[in-house]
Design a protein around this motif. Sequence first.
Motif, PDB file in Angstrom:
ATOM      1  N   PRO A 392     -76.129 -10.421 -15.112  1.00  0.00           N
ATOM      2  CA  PRO A 392     -76.734  -9.773 -13.943  1.00  0.00           C
ATOM      3  C   PRO A 392     -76.563 -10.631 -12.703  1.00  0.00           C
ATOM      4  O   PRO A 392     -76.746 -11.852 -12.734  1.00  0.00           O
ATOM      5  N   GLY A 393     -76.215  -9.987 -11.612  1.00  0.00           N
ATOM      6  CA  GLY A 393     -76.039 -10.687 -10.348  1.00  0.00           C
ATOM      7  C   GLY A 393     -76.985 -10.149  -9.301  1.00  0.00           C
ATOM      8  O   GLY A 393     -77.828  -9.283  -9.569  1.00  0.00           O
ATOM      9  N   PRO A 394     -76.866 -10.602  -8.059  1.00  0.00           N
ATOM     10  CA  PRO A 394     -77.793 -10.188  -6.999  1.00  0.00           C
ATOM     11  C   PRO A 394     -77.545  -8.743  -6.568  1.00  0.00           C
ATOM     12  O   PRO A 394     -76.391  -8.323  -6.446  1.00  0.00           O
ATOM     13  N   PRO A 395     -78.605  -7.977  -6.299  1.00  0.00           N
ATOM     14  CA  PRO A 395     -78.439  -6.584  -5.864  1.00  0.00           C
ATOM     15  C   PRO A 395     -78.181  -6.447  -4.363  1.00  0.00           C
ATOM     16  O   PRO A 395     -78.107  -5.330  -3.844  1.00  0.00           O
ATOM     17  N   VAL A 396     -78.092  -7.570  -3.655  1.00  0.00           N
ATOM     18  CA  VAL A 396     -77.926  -7.565  -2.198  1.00  0.00           C
ATOM     19  C   VAL A 396     -76.684  -8.365  -1.838  1.00  0.00           C
ATOM     20  O   VAL A 396     -76.199  -9.173  -2.637  1.00  0.00           O
ATOM     21  N   PRO A 397     -76.147  -8.180  -0.630  1.00  0.00           N
ATOM     22  CA  PRO A 397     -74.980  -8.984  -0.219  1.00  0.00           C
ATOM     23  C   PRO A 397     -75.328 -10.471  -0.146  1.00  0.00           C
ATOM     24  O   PRO A 397     -76.421 -10.848   0.263  1.00  0.00           O
ATOM     25  N   LEU A 398     -74.379 -11.305  -0.556  1.00  0.00           N
ATOM     26  CA  LEU A 398     -74.534 -12.752  -0.445  1.00  0.00           C
ATOM     27  C   LEU A 398     -73.387 -13.320   0.379  1.00  0.00           C
ATOM     28  O   LEU A 398     -72.294 -12.753   0.417  1.00  0.00           O
ATOM     29  N   TYR A 399     -73.655 -14.454   1.008  1.00  0.00           N
ATOM     30  CA  TYR A 399     -72.661 -15.109   1.856  1.00  0.00           C
ATOM     31  C   TYR A 399     -72.454 -16.531   1.332  1.00  0.00           C
ATOM     32  O   TYR A 399     -73.393 -17.322   1.266  1.00  0.00           O
ATOM     33  N   PHE A 400     -71.221 -16.826   0.945  1.00  0.00           N
ATOM     34  CA  PHE A 400     -70.868 -18.135   0.403  1.00  0.00           C
ATOM     35  C   PHE A 400     -70.413 -19.031   1.543  1.00  0.00           C
ATOM     36  O   PHE A 400     -69.352 -18.810   2.116  1.00  0.00           O
ATOM     37  N   MET A 401     -71.247 -20.004   1.890  1.00  0.00           N
ATOM     38  CA  MET A 401     -70.959 -20.881   3.030  1.00  0.00           C
ATOM     39  C   MET A 401     -70.623 -20.064   4.286  1.00  0.00           C
ATOM     40  O   MET A 401     -69.736 -20.403   5.056  1.00  0.00           O
ATOM     41  N   GLY A 402     -71.330 -18.929   4.467  1.00  0.00           N
ATOM     42  CA  GLY A 402     -71.163 -18.087   5.653  1.00  0.00           C
ATOM     43  C   GLY A 402     -70.203 -16.933   5.489  1.00  0.00           C
ATOM     44  O   GLY A 402     -70.208 -16.008   6.303  1.00  0.00           O
ATOM     45  N   ALA A 403     -69.363 -16.947   4.460  1.00  0.00           N
ATOM     46  CA  ALA A 403     -68.387 -15.871   4.247  1.00  0.00           C
ATOM     47  C   ALA A 403     -68.947 -14.856   3.257  1.00  0.00           C
ATOM     48  O   ALA A 403     -69.451 -15.226   2.186  1.00  0.00           O
ATOM     49  N   LYS A 404     -68.857 -13.583   3.582  1.00  0.00           N
ATOM     50  CA  LYS A 404     -69.413 -12.545   2.719  1.00  0.00           C
ATOM     51  C   LYS A 404     -68.621 -12.459   1.413  1.00  0.00           C
ATOM     52  O   LYS A 404     -67.395 -12.390   1.405  1.00  0.00           O
ATOM     53  N   ILE A 405     -69.357 -12.446   0.302  1.00  0.00           N
ATOM     54  CA  ILE A 405     -68.728 -12.284  -1.009  1.00  0.00           C
ATOM     55  C   ILE A 405     -68.434 -10.804  -1.224  1.00  0.00           C
ATOM     56  O   ILE A 405     -69.347  -9.976  -1.239  1.00  0.00           O
ATOM     57  N   VAL A 406     -67.173 -10.453  -1.368  1.00  0.00           N
ATOM     58  CA  VAL A 406     -66.792  -9.062  -1.598  1.00  0.00           C
ATOM     59  C   VAL A 406     -66.317  -8.842  -3.041  1.00  0.00           C
ATOM     60  O   VAL A 406     -66.050  -7.712  -3.447  1.00  0.00           O
ATOM     61  N   GLY A 407     -66.233  -9.893  -3.815  1.00  0.00           N
ATOM     62  CA  GLY A 407     -65.872  -9.777  -5.224  1.00  0.00           C
ATOM     63  C   GLY A 407     -66.143 -11.084  -5.942  1.00  0.00           C
ATOM     64  O   GLY A 407     -65.889 -12.163  -5.395  1.00  0.00           O
ATOM     65  N   PHE A 408     -66.702 -11.019  -7.149  1.00  0.00           N
ATOM     66  CA  PHE A 408     -66.959 -12.214  -7.949  1.00  0.00           C
ATOM     67  C   PHE A 408     -66.617 -11.876  -9.397  1.00  0.00           C
ATOM     68  O   PHE A 408     -67.339 -11.133 -10.044  1.00  0.00           O
TER      69      PHE A 408
END
Length: 465
Positions: A392-408
């Motif tokens: 399970p991952g986060p249900p909201v957008p996350l930003y990795f060092m300021g860059a939006k994560i669009v795929g993990f």
Amino acid sequence: MERLSGLDASFLYLESSAQLMHVCGILQLDPSTIPSDYSFGAFKADLEARISTIPDFRRKLKEVPLEIDHPVWVDDADFDINRHVHRLAVPSPGGPAELAKLCGHMAGIPLDRSRPLWEMYVIEGLDNGRIAIFTKMHHATVDGISGSNLISFLCSLEPGAPLLDLTPLGERYDAAPGDWELFGRGLLNNLGKPWQFVRLMAPTTSVLTKTIRRAREGTAMAAPLTAPRTSFNGNITGKRSVGYADISLEKIKEIRHAVEGATVNDVVLAISGGALRRYLEERGELPETSLLASVPVSVHGTSTKTGGTNKVSSMFTRLGTDVADPVERLRQLAEANAHAKDHHKAIPADTLQEWAEFAAPRTFGLAVRAVAKLKLAEKGPVIHNLVISNVPGPPVPLYFMGAKIVGFYPLGPVFHGAGLNVTVMSANGQMHVGLIACREAMPEIASLAAHFPEELDALHAAVLG
């Protein structure tokens, strides 16, 4: 200083040049959200500042003399970010195939055990303008849940927002203790092992007795050593192939609500079974009986153990690859998994961790070499066909060092006898599917990845019309 648990240490002992025990991930980032624009130098500097506050990124192994006990974690006094964070460019034209091939190559390179057991590769030159981060962490340091949490420590909920408060994590591991101190601690730990063994026998015997009863009643989980053989069930090499895909979490939830008794995990397993059926049918390799998957189960919420990183158990499930109808496959999986979950709950959460305390490096090393040299994985019964994890991952957008994560896309290890791993992570309304395999056993893994969205659409149409 912190002693590794037996389960954590077992991933060190199981490792060989072919059977690599690190877990990887591909993060795809949108650099346009970085407030001050992207540059590799600034990105690495920010990452270094953040990592300096997280002890788990700075710890390294120290062996106990004569290997009489499991290793310990100590602080790396010579930590250098340049040994862990690297810059690469994907080959032209920079599409998904080139990225997957590059990541497959890096997944086949072992980590240096003289340093903290992680690496990150910042990959530029993608044709869609994104940046990819290829992460590599040894399984001795993380499992699915803890690995996801560790990455989240480098993330924020908004591009310019401060990262999570890690004040409780600010204290580093101790400096390396002396060999005599470690040797003495190891002797004391070994003195208690006979009593631990005796203590474990009674509950383990009870579990076995109950399992036999469940098997007779038809309510036990699927049994290992009953899997059919496929082309990816044999000895593996150290070369890896990587694939990935995105599927809709909303569609999965719609299917789950429409089929009584089904869970999100049941739907994911049914999709996986359907994708594997398509893949094997294309090659004329589809077995008459169903493939058997080992499914890791987190026990972080129920374990009484305070030490160690890996807190997992496992259950076995048949994927219904012998069933053509996707809806019938899901219904069979839902019923079987309900029994498997009840069976799994009857097994104490700490059982695997407690038995793993008896792991011995020499014994495990000899066993791995024997399996490879004698090609035991290519003879006799197949324990299981593959590993499938749902994280399970986060249900909201996350930003990795300021860059939006669009795929993990997470990528787990593969083993002799089970040369394919499928790991699925939910994040912000999507399911990201990561696939990794022994390259010789599955060179065209992209074709399997492509079947996941196809199978979801087929199941969604069959259930909801």
